[in-house]
Design a protein around this motif. Structure first.
Motif, PDB file in Angstrom:
ATOM      1  N   ASP A 175      63.474  22.691  70.491  1.00  0.00           N
ATOM      2  CA  ASP A 175      63.042  24.085  70.633  1.00  0.00           C
ATOM      3  C   ASP A 175      61.916  24.049  71.673  1.00  0.00           C
ATOM      4  N   ASP A 194      64.601  24.622  65.000  1.00  0.00           N
ATOM      5  CA  ASP A 194      63.321  25.076  64.429  1.00  0.00           C
ATOM      6  C   ASP A 194      62.836  24.124  63.346  1.00  0.00           C
ATOM      7  N   GLU A 239      67.735  24.876  72.293  1.00  0.00           N
ATOM      8  CA  GLU A 239      67.962  26.270  71.880  1.00  0.00           C
ATOM      9  C   GLU A 239      68.578  27.103  73.000  1.00  0.00           C
TER      10      GLU A 239
HETATM   11 MG    MG Z   1      62.072  28.566  67.273  1.00  0.00          MG
END
Ligand code: MG
Ligand code: AMP
Ligand code: MG
Length: 320
Positions: free
Chosen positions: A122, A259, A78
């Motif tokens: 993530d 996610d 991320e």
């Molecule tokens: Mg997240």
């Protein structure tokens, strides 16, 4: 290693390394909270998307460790990366997790090659909640996609059980064996590290901080007995795995591939389903757009029912 398969498949080796590295990321996250300086910066002008030193350091640990170990592997995290940065050796985690190496790799995945794999990371899912002291909502997510499908994944919850001991969260002893837990799963193998209890109620879990009219309209149409508004995609899928919630509804864009990849893999490994509001499964090739523009409809059972309840007006504003 006792009981280990003599020559584990690549995917099991990546999974084993991912469990070890997720555990290490969890101690990094706790150590930074304990030290007290979160180093918050905002990734958007509206200040709704914070990043902390825990996000930065945990991501470095995860992506650098996996790349060092599996030379040439595609790992997408991320947080933005700087090419100039030196890799500190003490941040690398080269451990394994014996239970994964001992598993029997499903035939379908025995010959997976490095170039078929994309790992979605993530490092801290639920950063906002981490900064707000909602520690249960925080997870580390490592999803392993094979030829675009979410096949395997790790969900680590660094603060699981943190209220069980006498310590306040900031005083959590990072080496304490009762803090934190790691769940892992793979298609055709199952998911491990938690207990499932059937829930007779229709409990919907959804965002606590990214709500929209469409999110609420979709939930209302499903006539839930209860709505649990919590942070993090990883945490919400954990609620499904444990049976504390029956569906995760987020009829809005905002969630990204990092996610959903790991949570989706665990959920699919036990017969659940995660799709967009149109019923399409997400694709996790390395060149795919990061945003899950079609939202999230996920359920442990009866996914079709929840999908069928999404109002047309909600579907119309969410491109797949
Ligand atoms: Mg997240
Ligand atoms: P939530 O359910 O709101 O905790 O969101 C789950 C994951 O999706 C978290 O990583 C959030 O940061 C991300 N997310 C969802 N909606 C948005 C949004 N509108 N802006 C930024 N991130 C979002
Ligand atoms: Mg994050």
């Amino acid at each position: 290693m006792a009981g280990a398969v003599s020559n584990p498949s690549l995917i099991l080796r990546v999974m084993s390394a991912s469990v070890a590295v997720a555990n290490r990321a969890g101690s990094i996250i706790r150590d930074i909270m304990k030290a007290g300086d979160l180093g918050v910066v905002h990734k958007d002008l509206a200040k709704t998307d914070p990043q902390t030193e825990a996000d930065r350091k945990a991501q470095k640990c995860i992506v650098w460790s996996l790349r060092r170990r599996f030379s040439g592997i595609t790992v997408i995290g991320e947080e933005e990366e700087s090419e100039k940065e030196q890799v500190p050796e003490d941040l690398l985690e080269m451990g394994d997790f014996a239970d994964v190496l001992k598993a029997q790799c499903p035939d379908k995945y025995k010959d997976v090659k490095l170039e078929d794999v994309v790992v979605w990371v993530d490092p801290v899912d639920g950063t906002k909640e981490y900064t707000q002291g909602l520690y249960d909502h925080v997870t580390v997510l490592i999803g392993i996609a094979v030829n675009g499908t979410a096949v395997a994944g790790v969900i680590h919850q660094p603060y699981y059980n943190y209220q069980a001991g006498p310590d306040a969260p900031q005083a959590v002893n990072p080496s304490s064996s009762c803090i934190g837990r790691t769940m892992w799963g793979m298609l055709e193998l199952g998911a491990f590290g938690y207990e499932h209890k059937e829930n007779p109620k229709r409990v919907i879990t959804t965002t606590r901080s990214h709500g929209t009219k469409e999110v609420q309209d979709a939930i209302d149409a499903m006539k839930p007995d209860e709505v649990l508004r919590v942070g993090g995609a990883g945490h919400k899928v954990l609620l499904l795995l444990e049976g504390r919630a029956t569906a995760y509804i987020f009829a809005s864009k905002g969630c990204k591939k990092w996610d959903t990849c790991a949570p989706e893999a665990l959920l699919h490994a036990v017969g659940g389903k995660l799709t967009d509001v149109h019923g399409n499964t997400y694709i996790y090739h390395k060149d795919v757009k990061h945003m899950n523009t079609g939202g999230v409809i996920a359920a442990y059972r009866n996914h079709q029912f929840f999908l069928s309840q999404v109002p047309k007006a909600v579907k119309d504003v969410l491109p797949s």
